[in-house]
Scaffold this motif. Structure first.
Motif, PDB file in Angstrom:
ATOM      1  N   LEU A  61       0.864  -1.286  -0.032  1.00 51.61           N
ATOM      2  CA  LEU A  61      -0.029  -0.096  -0.043  1.00 51.61           C
ATOM      3  C   LEU A  61       0.592   1.126  -0.002  1.00 51.61           C
ATOM      4  CD1 LEU A  61      -2.850  -0.898   2.559  1.00 51.61           C
ATOM      5  CD2 LEU A  61      -2.877  -0.889  -0.025  1.00 51.61           C
ATOM      6  N   PRO A  62       0.261   2.393  -0.752  1.00 52.24           N
ATOM      7  CA  PRO A  62       1.209   3.553  -0.750  1.00 52.24           C
ATOM      8  C   PRO A  62       1.297   4.041   0.631  1.00 52.24           C
ATOM      9  CG  PRO A  62      -0.714   3.779  -2.245  1.00 52.24           C
ATOM     10  CD  PRO A  62      -0.763   2.423  -1.469  1.00 52.24           C
ATOM     11  N   ASP A  63       2.452   4.336   1.282  1.00 57.65           N
ATOM     12  CA  ASP A  63       2.729   5.183   2.625  1.00 57.65           C
ATOM     13  C   ASP A  63       2.464   3.939   3.763  1.00 57.65           C
ATOM     14  OD1 ASP A  63       3.003   7.515   1.559  1.00 57.65           O
ATOM     15  OD2 ASP A  63       0.993   8.355   1.525  1.00 57.65           O
TER      16      ASP A  63
END
Length: 345
Positions: free
Chosen positions: A265-267
């Motif tokens: 997942l992003p971040d």
């Protein structure tokens, strides 16, 4: 001398609205192959007003499980119950059941007949169930609840005249028009633009708050689960391998599979975990932990250091209990680590 007031008793948990008990679903194998164990022992419970996210890769069995909960697939063994009443598979009983439990499909374009107006699409359920009230008022209320206002403006429109987000709202209105207690949403925003996804998720949350609606959201996207769910159940190869309150599972994932899904997942703040290969064939589920052939914990030697590597390869894990308010995980390594943290050798 005054005494301190007694602490208020904790309210008892609400009785589950929907349960699955020891659910197994197998499909015949092709060309003399063993049967495919699509759902291979699942206990699940959904409380009134709760949103539960069922998460996993394509092919993990989550859509088959959802179809069984809707009464569209009859279990090979085990039981589905709604409001503590086992599901009856007679046509009359299923028709009554589907008035209380509605499906929201992934692709609104495929869900809507291009030759039907919005009014007819939403009214279809009322006509199937021979609604004897004011049909026009019921359709207008459902469209309004789904965020299409003023509803009369949409009555005579056709699906091709609407945006993707508006078409999904029509599908949601068609589910709401019968006043269900539960909706099963299969990838409800996967086909929508990012700018529209938040609006549809906010709509589902508002419907839960306003109507007390329960929802089972089937998705491969843990980010979606974080934004909408109260609890999450992570599914792998026909079985739930981790479950619990969404904050616990997604901020402190215990199962290596959940960790891998979250890492991309992003971040996410995690080193991405690349899973090797594809999930095994459900007709040939491996011995021991069904994830062990792709497990980065086993491959890295961490399971060996914890003394559980052989168990990972040979010892089958128990089915996770349904509806627990505590995080649960089916993993030899995670269970060993938790015991060590608690000082239990």
């Amino acid at each position: 001398m005054t005494t301190a007031p007694a602490a208020a008793a904790r309210p008892a948990p609400a009785a589950p609205l929907l349960t699955a008990s020891s659910l197994h679903i197998t499909f015949p194998g092709r060309h003399h192959a063993p049967p495919a164990r699509a759902v291979d022992g699942v206990d699940l419970a959904l409380a009134p007003g709760e949103i539960l996210a069922l998460v996993g890769e394509s092919g993990c069995g989550k859509t088959t499980l959802a179809r069984a909960l809707l009464g569209l697939v009859r279990p090979t063994s085990g039981e589905v119950a709604f409001a503590d009443v086992p599901l009856d598979y007679s046509s009359r009983a299923l028709k009554a059941y589907r008035r209380r439990v509605q499906l929201i499909l992934q692709d609104p374009s495929g869900s809507l007949n291009p030759r039907h107006t919005v009014y007819d699409a939403v009214a279809e359920g009322l006509r199937i169930h021979r609604y004897d009230g004011d049909e026009r008022a019921a359709v207008a209320e459902a469209l309004s609840r789904a965020g299409l206002r003023p509803p009369e403006r949409f009555f005579l429109r056709y699906p091709h005249e609407l945006s993707g987000g508006q078409r999904q709202r029509v599908v949601i209105a068609g589910a709401l028009v019968l006043g269900p207690e539960l909706v099963v949403a299969d990838e409800p925003v996967a086909s929508l633009d990012a700018s529209v996804r938040g609006e549809i998720l906010a709509l589902l949350l508002r419907l839960r708050d306003e109507l007390g609606l329960s929802a089972l959201v089937v998705t491969h996207d843990l980010g979606l689960a974080w934004n909408i769910a109260d609890r999450v159940a992570v599914m792998y190869l026909g079985r739930i391998v981790e479950s619990g309150p969404v904050e616990d599972v997604l901020t402190k994932p215990q199962h290596p599979y959940t960790q891998a899904l979250l890492s991309v997942l992003p971040d996410a703040g995690r080193e991405p975990v690349v899973l090797g290969g594809e999930p095994p064939d459900p007709s040939r589920i491996p011995s021991g932990c069904r994830f062990h052939a792709r497990c980065h914990i086993l491959a890295s030697g961490e399971a060996e250091a914890a003394g559980v590597a052989q168990r990972c390869r040979t010892d089958e894990l128990p089915v996770l209990p349904a509806g627990s308010e505590e995080p649960r995980v089916a993993c030899h390594w995670a269970t060993r680590r938790t015991r060590e943290e608690r000082g239990q050798r």
